[in-house]
Write a protein that holds these residues in place. Structure first.
Motif, PDB file in Angstrom:
ATOM      1  N   ALA A   1      15.093  35.660  69.364  1.00 13.01           N
ATOM      2  CA  ALA A   1      14.080  36.514  69.504  1.00 13.01           C
ATOM      3  C   ALA A   1      13.001  35.827  70.174  1.00 13.01           C
ATOM      4  N   GLN A   2      12.945  34.653  70.108  1.00 11.74           N
ATOM      5  CA  GLN A   2      11.730  33.662  71.004  1.00 11.74           C
ATOM      6  C   GLN A   2      12.262  33.674  72.616  1.00 11.74           C
ATOM      7  N   ALA A   3      13.564  33.596  72.571  1.00  8.39           N
ATOM      8  CA  ALA A   3      14.308  33.380  73.623  1.00  8.39           C
ATOM      9  C   ALA A   3      14.111  34.601  74.737  1.00  8.39           C
ATOM     10  N   ASP A   4      14.277  35.816  73.992  1.00 14.65           N
ATOM     11  CA  ASP A   4      14.093  37.073  74.554  1.00 14.65           C
ATOM     12  C   ASP A   4      12.587  37.369  75.310  1.00 14.65           C
ATOM     13  N   ASN A   5      11.969  37.137  74.221  1.00 16.51           N
ATOM     14  CA  ASN A   5      10.347  37.082  74.655  1.00 16.51           C
ATOM     15  C   ASN A   5      10.061  36.440  75.865  1.00 16.51           C
ATOM     16  N   LEU A   6      10.640  34.905  75.845  1.00 16.53           N
ATOM     17  CA  LEU A   6      10.301  34.306  77.070  1.00 16.53           C
ATOM     18  C   LEU A   6      10.689  34.949  78.202  1.00 16.53           C
ATOM     19  N   GLU A   7      12.071  35.479  78.350  1.00 14.18           N
ATOM     20  CA  GLU A   7      12.420  36.245  79.451  1.00 14.18           C
ATOM     21  C   GLU A   7      11.345  37.035  79.908  1.00 14.18           C
ATOM     22  N   ASN A   8      10.913  37.856  78.878  1.00 18.60           N
ATOM     23  CA  ASN A   8       9.807  39.061  79.562  1.00 18.60           C
ATOM     24  C   ASN A   8       8.856  38.252  79.851  1.00 18.60           C
ATOM     25  N   MET A   9       8.169  37.383  79.344  1.00 19.20           N
ATOM     26  CA  MET A   9       7.032  36.652  79.728  1.00 19.20           C
ATOM     27  C   MET A   9       7.246  36.292  81.195  1.00 19.20           C
ATOM     28  N   PHE A  16       5.890  36.721  85.853  1.00 21.73           N
ATOM     29  CA  PHE A  16       5.348  35.734  87.086  1.00 21.73           C
ATOM     30  C   PHE A  16       6.595  35.708  87.934  1.00 21.73           C
ATOM     31  N   GLY A  17       7.744  36.663  88.175  1.00 28.36           N
ATOM     32  CA  GLY A  17       8.636  36.689  88.891  1.00 28.36           C
ATOM     33  C   GLY A  17       9.419  35.385  88.659  1.00 28.36           C
ATOM     34  N   GLY A  18       9.560  34.854  87.310  1.00 28.16           N
ATOM     35  CA  GLY A  18      10.375  33.705  87.351  1.00 28.16           C
ATOM     36  C   GLY A  18      11.489  33.934  86.230  1.00 28.16           C
ATOM     37  N   LYS A  19      12.244  32.875  86.017  1.00 29.92           N
ATOM     38  CA  LYS A  19      13.154  32.680  84.709  1.00 29.92           C
ATOM     39  C   LYS A  19      13.605  31.559  84.406  1.00 29.92           C
ATOM     40  N   VAL A  20      14.079  31.371  83.405  1.00 26.45           N
ATOM     41  CA  VAL A  20      14.488  29.861  82.957  1.00 26.45           C
ATOM     42  C   VAL A  20      15.633  29.481  83.872  1.00 26.45           C
ATOM     43  N   ASN A  21      15.122  28.140  84.656  1.00 26.70           N
ATOM     44  CA  ASN A  21      16.209  27.854  85.500  1.00 26.70           C
ATOM     45  C   ASN A  21      17.062  26.794  85.033  1.00 26.70           C
ATOM     46  N   LEU A  22      16.593  26.096  84.173  1.00 20.58           N
ATOM     47  CA  LEU A  22      17.856  24.816  83.719  1.00 20.58           C
ATOM     48  C   LEU A  22      17.229  24.796  82.130  1.00 20.58           C
ATOM     49  N   VAL A  23      18.518  24.359  81.212  1.00 21.20           N
ATOM     50  CA  VAL A  23      18.339  24.210  79.927  1.00 21.20           C
ATOM     51  C   VAL A  23      19.138  23.145  79.857  1.00 21.20           C
ATOM     52  N   PRO A  24      18.403  21.826  79.666  1.00 26.25           N
ATOM     53  CA  PRO A  24      18.805  20.440  79.476  1.00 26.25           C
ATOM     54  C   PRO A  24      19.450  20.774  77.848  1.00 26.25           C
ATOM     55  N   PHE A  25      20.557  20.353  77.286  1.00 26.77           N
ATOM     56  CA  PHE A  25      20.802  20.446  75.966  1.00 26.77           C
ATOM     57  C   PHE A  25      21.013  19.056  75.525  1.00 26.77           C
ATOM     58  N   ILE A  26      20.124  18.456  74.888  1.00 24.43           N
ATOM     59  CA  ILE A  26      20.189  17.048  74.767  1.00 24.43           C
ATOM     60  C   ILE A  26      20.796  16.709  72.998  1.00 24.43           C
ATOM     61  N   THR A  27      21.704  15.756  73.045  1.00 17.76           N
ATOM     62  CA  THR A  27      22.420  15.575  71.905  1.00 17.76           C
ATOM     63  C   THR A  27      22.682  14.202  71.492  1.00 17.76           C
ATOM     64  N   ALA A  28      22.608  13.915  70.028  1.00 18.46           N
ATOM     65  CA  ALA A  28      22.772  12.676  69.858  1.00 18.46           C
ATOM     66  C   ALA A  28      23.237  12.677  68.189  1.00 18.46           C
ATOM     67  N   PRO A  29      24.050  11.568  67.508  1.00 10.18           N
ATOM     68  CA  PRO A  29      24.411  11.793  66.366  1.00 10.18           C
ATOM     69  C   PRO A  29      23.258  11.717  65.333  1.00 10.18           C
ATOM     70  N   SER A  30      23.440  12.563  63.954  1.00 10.45           N
ATOM     71  CA  SER A  30      22.298  12.719  63.285  1.00 10.45           C
ATOM     72  C   SER A  30      21.582  11.408  62.731  1.00 10.45           C
ATOM     73  N   GLU A  31      22.445  10.570  62.484  1.00  8.63           N
ATOM     74  CA  GLU A  31      22.040   8.882  62.179  1.00  8.63           C
ATOM     75  C   GLU A  31      20.985   8.447  63.054  1.00  8.63           C
ATOM     76  N   VAL A  32      21.256   8.935  64.425  1.00  5.78           N
ATOM     77  CA  VAL A  32      20.482   8.292  65.338  1.00  5.78           C
ATOM     78  C   VAL A  32      19.099   9.142  65.394  1.00  5.78           C
ATOM     79  N   LEU A  33      19.168  10.335  64.942  1.00  7.92           N
ATOM     80  CA  LEU A  33      17.945  11.279  64.864  1.00  7.92           C
ATOM     81  C   LEU A  33      17.032  10.752  63.896  1.00  7.92           C
ATOM     82  N   MET A  34      17.719  10.326  62.583  1.00  7.59           N
ATOM     83  CA  MET A  34      16.936   9.915  61.588  1.00  7.59           C
ATOM     84  C   MET A  34      16.021   8.719  61.824  1.00  7.59           C
ATOM     85  N   GLU A  35      16.873   7.694  62.506  1.00  7.26           N
ATOM     86  CA  GLU A  35      16.441   6.404  63.068  1.00  7.26           C
ATOM     87  C   GLU A  35      15.131   6.381  63.919  1.00  7.26           C
TER      88      GLU A  35
END
Ligand code: AP5
Ligand code: MG
Length: 216
Positions: A93-101, A105-124
């Motif tokens: 729902a937030q993503a749909d709203n962002l598209e409208n916003m 401005f005549g813009g759109k989401v150009n790039l979505v870097p999807f960053i990942t790491a193992p859960s134990e790294v996140l905790m550390e």
């Protein structure tokens, strides 16, 4: 054409760290929904009081409140050239709203870097994180230590540890991310803007991967 970049990834993967670096390099505003909520908590606003009750439990703040807050941020003229979004959107729902916003401005989401790491790294990373009280600059006691312990290199202000970085809250935040935010991977893949980034690498390597994705 404006450039809008959405950083997607679990708690602690490095969204704030990378958004800060990219915003400086590209001279675009860094918009962090979490930082705006924390600013409101600090100022004890009505929004801050409401947000805190969700954030302290590691739950998402409801969509209507979050979207209204981001809409207000996007009403400022600095967003017309583009922005680095960190922590928003987090639900379809937030993503749909962002598209409208952005279409306003005549813009759109150009790039979505999807960053990942193992859960134990996140905790550390989260249990060792220290944040600047004045401007939210991010440090880590081992991986990115400040020059003087407890003091921000840039602002000279005290560093603090977030109260949602306790181990049990982190475990819940990761579960909430998997349930409510992971659908956005498919959402942005369908739009052809997703770029997978390995977040389990030194900070500068992660930045290089994002810069290469931007050039493509
Ligand atoms: P938010 O503030 O967005 O938190 P988050 O998504 O859980 O992510 P974090 O800020 O914890 O991690 P990060 O990915 O930014 O990592 P960082 O760069 O700091 O949201 C908090 C809460 O607000 C939510 O739980 C929710 O309640 C609410 N909220 C926010 N947005 C919302 C929305 N849109 N809808 C509803 N509710 C919302 O890095 C972490 C640590 O690792 C640091 O110490 C850093 O120095 C270190 N580090 C970073 N990169 C590396 C690296 N490559 N190698 C080694 N260490 C590294
Ligand atoms: Mg962050």
């Amino acid at each position: 054409m404006p450039t809008y970049i959405v950083l997607l990834g679990p708690p602690g993967v490095g969204k704030g760290t990378q958004a800060g670096i990219l915003a400086k390099r590209l001279n675009l505003p860094h918009i962090s929904s979490g930082d705006i909520f924390r600013e409101n908590i600090k100022k004890d606003t009505e929004l801050g009081k409401l947000a805190q009750s969700y954030m302290s439990k590691g739950e998402l703040v409801p969509d209507d409140l979050t979207i209204a807050m981001i809409r207000e941020r996007f009403s400022r003229p600095d967003c017309e050239r583009g922005a680095i979004l960190d922590g928003f959107p987090r639900t379809p729902a937030q993503a749909d709203n962002l598209e409208n916003m952005l279409s306003g401005f005549g813009g759109k989401v150009n790039l979505v870097p999807f960053i990942t790491a193992p859960s134990e790294v996140l905790m550390e990373r989260l249990v060792g994180r220290w944040t600047c009280r004045a401007k939210g600059h991010i440090f880590h006691e081992r991986f990115n230590p400040p020059k003087a312990p407890g003091v921000c290199d840039i602002e000279g202000s005290p560093l603090f540890q977030r109260d949602d970085d306790k181990a049990e809250t982190v475990i819940h935040r990761i579960a909430v991310y998997q349930e409510q935010t992971m659908p956005l991977v498919q959402y942005y893949q369908n739009r052809g803007v997703l770029a997978e980034i390995n977040g389990y690498a030194p900070i500068e390597d992660v930045t290089s991967q994002m810069v290469s994705a931007l050039k493509k």
